[in-house]
Write a protein that holds these residues in place. Structure first.
Motif, PDB file in Angstrom:
ATOM      1  N   HIS A   1      -7.422 -39.215 -22.869  1.00 39.39           N
ATOM      2  CA  HIS A   1      -6.853 -39.747 -24.107  1.00 39.39           C
ATOM      3  C   HIS A   1      -7.628 -40.988 -24.515  1.00 39.39           C
ATOM      4  N   ASN A   2      -7.746 -41.202 -25.804  1.00 44.40           N
ATOM      5  CA  ASN A   2      -8.471 -42.374 -26.304  1.00 44.40           C
ATOM      6  C   ASN A   2      -7.530 -43.554 -26.548  1.00 44.40           C
ATOM      7  N   PHE A   3      -6.310 -43.461 -26.040  1.00 44.10           N
ATOM      8  CA  PHE A   3      -5.340 -44.553 -26.091  1.00 44.10           C
ATOM      9  C   PHE A   3      -4.461 -44.408 -24.852  1.00 44.10           C
ATOM     10  N   SER A   4      -3.908 -45.533 -24.397  1.00 47.26           N
ATOM     11  CA  SER A   4      -2.933 -45.466 -23.304  1.00 47.26           C
ATOM     12  C   SER A   4      -1.566 -45.166 -23.886  1.00 47.26           C
ATOM     13  N   PHE A   5      -0.705 -44.548 -23.084  1.00 51.11           N
ATOM     14  CA  PHE A   5       0.660 -44.333 -23.571  1.00 51.11           C
ATOM     15  C   PHE A   5       1.634 -44.203 -22.405  1.00 51.11           C
ATOM     16  N   LEU A   6       2.845 -44.668 -22.693  1.00 52.92           N
ATOM     17  CA  LEU A   6       3.963 -44.462 -21.778  1.00 52.92           C
ATOM     18  C   LEU A   6       4.641 -43.166 -22.148  1.00 52.92           C
ATOM     19  N   THR A   7       5.103 -42.437 -21.153  1.00 54.76           N
ATOM     20  CA  THR A   7       5.864 -41.226 -21.434  1.00 54.76           C
ATOM     21  C   THR A   7       7.038 -41.132 -20.472  1.00 54.76           C
ATOM     22  N   VAL A   8       8.111 -40.468 -20.936  1.00 52.85           N
ATOM     23  CA  VAL A   8       9.269 -40.232 -20.080  1.00 52.85           C
ATOM     24  C   VAL A   8       9.739 -38.789 -20.306  1.00 52.85           C
ATOM     25  N   GLY A   9      10.111 -38.115 -19.229  1.00 52.77           N
ATOM     26  CA  GLY A   9      10.711 -36.794 -19.352  1.00 52.77           C
ATOM     27  C   GLY A   9      12.125 -36.946 -19.902  1.00 52.77           C
ATOM     28  N   HIS A  10      12.363 -36.419 -21.096  1.00 57.11           N
ATOM     29  CA  HIS A  10      13.636 -36.681 -21.785  1.00 57.11           C
ATOM     30  C   HIS A  10      14.588 -35.492 -21.724  1.00 57.11           C
ATOM     31  N   HIS A  11      14.053 -34.289 -21.778  1.00 55.57           N
ATOM     32  CA  HIS A  11      14.917 -33.104 -21.849  1.00 55.57           C
ATOM     33  C   HIS A  11      14.209 -31.949 -21.153  1.00 55.57           C
ATOM     34  N   GLY A  12      14.966 -31.111 -20.465  1.00 54.09           N
ATOM     35  CA  GLY A  12      14.365 -29.965 -19.794  1.00 54.09           C
ATOM     36  C   GLY A  12      13.701 -30.361 -18.487  1.00 54.09           C
ATOM     37  N   PRO A  13      13.142 -29.394 -17.792  1.00 54.84           N
ATOM     38  CA  PRO A  13      12.556 -29.681 -16.465  1.00 54.84           C
ATOM     39  C   PRO A  13      11.252 -30.465 -16.533  1.00 54.84           C
ATOM     40  N   GLY A  14      10.551 -30.449 -17.686  1.00 56.21           N
ATOM     41  CA  GLY A  14       9.298 -31.207 -17.812  1.00 56.21           C
ATOM     42  C   GLY A  14       8.063 -30.335 -17.657  1.00 56.21           C
ATOM     43  N   TYR A  15       7.006 -30.692 -18.401  1.00 55.32           N
ATOM     44  CA  TYR A  15       5.750 -29.930 -18.302  1.00 55.32           C
ATOM     45  C   TYR A  15       5.046 -30.255 -16.989  1.00 55.32           C
ATOM     46  N   TRP A  16       4.178 -29.337 -16.592  1.00 51.74           N
ATOM     47  CA  TRP A  16       3.344 -29.522 -15.401  1.00 51.74           C
ATOM     48  C   TRP A  16       1.969 -30.020 -15.814  1.00 51.74           C
TER      49      TRP A  16
ATOM     50  N   ASP B   1       8.779 -24.936 -17.221  1.00 52.48           N
ATOM     51  CA  ASP B   1       9.502 -23.707 -16.878  1.00 52.48           C
ATOM     52  C   ASP B   1      10.553 -23.379 -17.934  1.00 52.48           C
ATOM     53  N   ALA B   2      10.949 -24.353 -18.726  1.00 49.81           N
ATOM     54  CA  ALA B   2      11.844 -24.146 -19.870  1.00 49.81           C
ATOM     55  C   ALA B   2      11.543 -25.239 -20.886  1.00 49.81           C
ATOM     56  N   LEU B   3      11.912 -24.993 -22.143  1.00 48.94           N
ATOM     57  CA  LEU B   3      11.632 -25.961 -23.205  1.00 48.94           C
ATOM     58  C   LEU B   3      11.933 -27.393 -22.752  1.00 48.94           C
ATOM     59  N   SER B   4      10.978 -28.286 -22.951  1.00 51.22           N
ATOM     60  CA  SER B   4      11.134 -29.672 -22.514  1.00 51.22           C
ATOM     61  C   SER B   4      10.724 -30.620 -23.634  1.00 51.22           C
ATOM     62  N   ILE B   5      11.200 -31.847 -23.534  1.00 50.68           N
ATOM     63  CA  ILE B   5      10.868 -32.884 -24.520  1.00 50.68           C
ATOM     64  C   ILE B   5      10.466 -34.144 -23.759  1.00 50.68           C
ATOM     65  N   SER B   6       9.378 -34.771 -24.208  1.00 48.48           N
ATOM     66  CA  SER B   6       8.999 -36.078 -23.669  1.00 48.48           C
ATOM     67  C   SER B   6       9.021 -37.088 -24.808  1.00 48.48           C
ATOM     68  N   LEU B   7       9.261 -38.353 -24.459  1.00 47.32           N
ATOM     69  CA  LEU B   7       9.187 -39.452 -25.421  1.00 47.32           C
ATOM     70  C   LEU B   7       7.989 -40.316 -25.064  1.00 47.32           C
ATOM     71  N   ASN B   8       7.279 -40.805 -26.071  1.00 46.70           N
ATOM     72  CA  ASN B   8       6.078 -41.618 -25.849  1.00 46.70           C
ATOM     73  C   ASN B   8       6.139 -42.937 -26.601  1.00 46.70           C
ATOM     74  N   ILE B   9       5.522 -43.958 -26.004  1.00 49.73           N
ATOM     75  CA  ILE B   9       5.076 -45.143 -26.758  1.00 49.73           C
ATOM     76  C   ILE B   9       3.563 -45.151 -26.667  1.00 49.73           C
ATOM     77  N   LEU B  10       2.884 -44.919 -27.799  1.00 49.00           N
ATOM     78  CA  LEU B  10       1.426 -44.929 -27.818  1.00 49.00           C
ATOM     79  C   LEU B  10       0.942 -46.359 -28.062  1.00 49.00           C
ATOM     80  N   ALA B  11      -0.042 -46.797 -27.295  1.00 48.08           N
ATOM     81  CA  ALA B  11      -0.655 -48.119 -27.482  1.00 48.08           C
ATOM     82  C   ALA B  11      -1.894 -47.948 -28.355  1.00 48.08           C
ATOM     83  N   LEU B  12      -1.806 -48.414 -29.593  1.00 46.83           N
ATOM     84  CA  LEU B  12      -2.867 -48.144 -30.567  1.00 46.83           C
ATOM     85  C   LEU B  12      -3.664 -49.407 -30.882  1.00 46.83           C
ATOM     86  N   SER B  13      -4.851 -49.190 -31.424  1.00 48.31           N
ATOM     87  CA  SER B  13      -5.649 -50.303 -31.937  1.00 48.31           C
ATOM     88  C   SER B  13      -6.541 -49.732 -33.036  1.00 48.31           C
ATOM     89  N   PRO B  14      -7.087 -50.601 -33.892  1.00 43.20           N
ATOM     90  CA  PRO B  14      -7.964 -50.088 -34.961  1.00 43.20           C
ATOM     91  C   PRO B  14      -9.152 -49.305 -34.415  1.00 43.20           C
TER      92      PRO B  14
END
Ligand SMILES: [Fe+2]
Length: 310
Positions: free
Chosen positions: A118-133, A183-196
């Motif tokens: 990725h060309n930016f850092s980001f925080l992510t959290v598993g919010h719903h479902g089992p989560g992607y691999w 393994d089943a539909l999942s949702i993650s939440l992100n905070i993307l750290a952006l810059s110009p």
């Protein structure tokens, strides 16, 4: 492997609370520890099991006018807040392999099995479902030039899942993942750290088996506009191309401008000369790309010289 952020908390906050914290809490997208400091707040938002459903219902009532205005991503992404140039908050939907949207559209639209950094850092959290691999790898961006076919030392770390409540920091230009469907539909939440500069930093797609770069995964619209400026912009456009070729801070845009200069050349010899001059660039990326183009043109020179000038 992205950095695991310990965030055991039962706190529950609203999206507005997270935005206020980011706006007033000294969030610095260039400072890893500053980004990490907001991991608990992201987890606390994820502990709120109602906010996302409520926002989606509101958007649907407004015929998705908010998403149409501020969401430049594919429909897999729901933008939660994006007014600041320093960060963006979003939700990502990860369908399972057996879900009809994957069965009918394939895996590519969801970036599954396409190893990338990725060309930016980001925080992510598993919010719903089992989560992607993901299969996780690391590499050294500073030792990478960035051309297609370049060998890269990709070091496998582990295969793991973004479990519910797990908070990770993906570090720009360091963590590579080959993402696999949950393994089943999942949702993650992100905070993307952006810059110009985010747009001009390379994101790469990798070939894991060959341990090499496939291509830059985030081409800039500036690259094609520079070519058009050379062709259609008259004297002013050509001056802009020259200025970009010599001075643009992004080496990718500098090389796009070199390509524009070469495209304006009237003969195969002149075109090759443009690339040969660029081989003297102080940018390893411009040097390598120019050398590749010069070799490619030399290989097809007989054909180029047989084509009558327009
Ligand atoms: Fe990714």
């Amino acid at each position: 492997m992205p950095r695991l952020i310990e965030t055991e908390t039962d706190d529950r906050i609203e999206l507005g609370d997270l935005i206020e914290a980011l706006e007033t809490g000294g969030f610095d997208p260039e400072d890893e520890e500053s980004i990490v400091a907001f991991g608990p707040a992201l987890r606390a938002l994820s502990n709120n099991r109602r906010f996302l459903g409520d926002l989606i219902i509101e958007e649907l009532k407004q015929n998705c006018s908010g998403q149409r205005r501020k969401n430049q991503y594919t429909p897999q992404v729901f933008v939660l807040h994006g007014s600041s140039g320093k960060y963006l908050i979003r939700a990502n939907f990860w369908p399972a392999e057996t879900d009809s949207v994957v069965v009918n559209s394939g895996k590519d639209p969801f970036f599954y099995e396409l190893p990338h950094d990725h060309n930016f850092s980001f925080l992510t959290v598993g919010h719903h479902g089992p989560g992607y691999w993901s299969d996780y790898y690391e590499y050294d961006y500073e030792r990478t030039v960035g051309y297609s076919g370049e060998k890269v030392d990709l070091r496998f770390v582990e295969r793991s899942r973004l479990d519910p409540g797990k908070v990770l920091l993906y570090r720009r230009h360091r963590d590579v993942h080959r993402q696999l469907p949950p393994d089943a539909l999942s949702i993650s939440l992100n905070i993307l750290a952006l810059s110009p500069a985010s747009e001009f930093r390379h994101q790469y797609l990798f070939d894991i088996e060959r341990s090499e770069i496939v291509k830059v995964g985030n081409p800039s619209s500036l690259e094609s506009l520079v070519l058009l400026a050379g062709h259609c912009g008259g004297e002013e456009g050509r001056a802009l191309v020259t200025d970009f070729a010599d001075h643009h801070p992004s080496d990718r845009i500098r090389f796009a401008a070199v390509r524009a200069q070469a495209a304006l050349a009237s003969s195969a010899d002149d075109r090759i000369s443009v690339y040969e001059a660029a081989i003297g660039s102080d940018s390893p990326y411009v040097r390598e790309m120019a050398a590749q183009e010069a070799r490619r043109l030399e290989a097809v020179r007989p054909w180029l010289e047989s084509v009558p000038a327009a």
